[in-house]
Design a protein around this motif. Structure first.
Motif, mmCIF file in Angstrom:
data_model
loop_
_atom_site.group_PDB
_atom_site.id
_atom_site.type_symbol
_atom_site.label_atom_id
_atom_site.label_comp_id
_atom_site.label_asym_id
_atom_site.label_seq_id
_atom_site.Cartn_x
_atom_site.Cartn_y
_atom_site.Cartn_z
ATOM 1 N N GLN A 1 28.106 -4.300 23.356
ATOM 2 C CA GLN A 1 28.737 -4.827 22.141
ATOM 3 C C GLN A 1 30.176 -4.326 22.015
ATOM 4 O O GLN A 1 31.076 -5.092 21.656
ATOM 5 C CB GLN A 1 27.925 -4.444 20.907
ATOM 6 N N ARG B 1 32.286 -6.297 24.405
ATOM 7 C CA ARG B 1 32.485 -7.688 23.984
ATOM 8 C C ARG B 1 33.411 -7.814 22.774
ATOM 9 O O ARG B 1 34.032 -8.864 22.586
ATOM 10 C CB ARG B 1 31.143 -8.340 23.671
ATOM 11 N N THR B 2 33.494 -6.775 21.958
ATOM 12 C CA THR B 2 34.321 -6.853 20.749
ATOM 13 C C THR B 2 35.690 -6.198 20.921
ATOM 14 O O THR B 2 36.487 -6.212 19.984
ATOM 15 C CB THR B 2 33.603 -6.202 19.545
ATOM 16 N N ARG C 1 23.087 -1.261 24.932
ATOM 17 C CA ARG C 1 23.330 -2.326 23.949
ATOM 18 C C ARG C 1 24.625 -2.085 23.185
ATOM 19 O O ARG C 1 25.424 -3.003 22.990
ATOM 20 C CB ARG C 1 22.145 -2.447 22.992
ATOM 21 N N ASP C 2 24.841 -0.837 22.741
ATOM 22 C CA ASP C 2 26.069 -0.525 22.006
ATOM 23 C C ASP C 2 27.306 -0.645 22.889
ATOM 24 O O ASP C 2 28.355 -1.105 22.437
ATOM 25 C CB ASP C 2 25.989 0.884 21.407
ATOM 26 N N SER D 1 34.766 -2.001 18.106
ATOM 27 C CA SER D 1 34.595 -1.505 19.462
ATOM 28 C C SER D 1 34.815 0.005 19.531
ATOM 29 O O SER D 1 34.026 0.727 20.154
ATOM 30 C CB SER D 1 35.562 -2.224 20.405
ATOM 31 N N SER E 1 27.598 -6.493 32.735
ATOM 32 C CA SER E 1 28.328 -5.452 32.017
ATOM 33 C C SER E 1 28.716 -4.332 32.968
ATOM 34 O O SER E 1 27.966 -3.983 33.880
ATOM 35 C CB SER E 1 27.452 -4.884 30.898
#
Length: 124
Positions: free
Chosen positions: A25, A28-29, A21-22, A37, A7
């Motif tokens: 995510q 990835r979105t 983590r956020d 996102s 990342s």
């Protein structure tokens, strides 16, 4: 079992694992679900701003919106203008993603992630 993809936000792992983590995510979105996102980017920003307020002892923040926090004279003296401008973009687009009716384009989410990366990199 495959290893997780690296990342851009890996530098957060030591300092803010929940935000990492956020961010992962959100990254990835960005293309598959840009609305999510953008919401996550705004969520990370709000968490960061609250942390900065507490860390710098800027006073009580109860009842203040993210906009109010970003506009506070103590905060504006602490954070350079270009970083605050990026924070406002993240705030506005994130708000529109959650409350607006328009479709959020993938390139908007990617652009927001670039701003979030810059802001978090500055803050660490």
């Amino acid at each position: 079992m495959t290893a997780p993809a690296p990342s851009h936000f890996a530098f957060l792992g030591r300092v803010w694992p929940a935000s990492l983590r956020d961010c992962v995510q959100a990254d990835r979105t960005a293309r598959a679900d840009p609305k999510v996102s953008c919401f996550l980017s705004r969520h990370v920003l709000e968490r960061l701003v609250h942390h900065l307020w507490e860390f710098r002892g800027l006073g009580a923040r109860e009842g203040l919106s993210l906009f109010d926090l970003l506009q506070d004279p103590g905060f504006t003296q602490l954070i350079p203008g270009p970083q605050r401008a990026k924070m406002h973009v993240i705030r506005k687009v994130g708000n529109n993603a959650v409350h607006g009716e328009q479709v959020i384009q993938p390139q908007t989410a990617v652009h927001l992630l670039m701003h979030l990366f810059d802001v978090l990199n500055y803050a660490t």
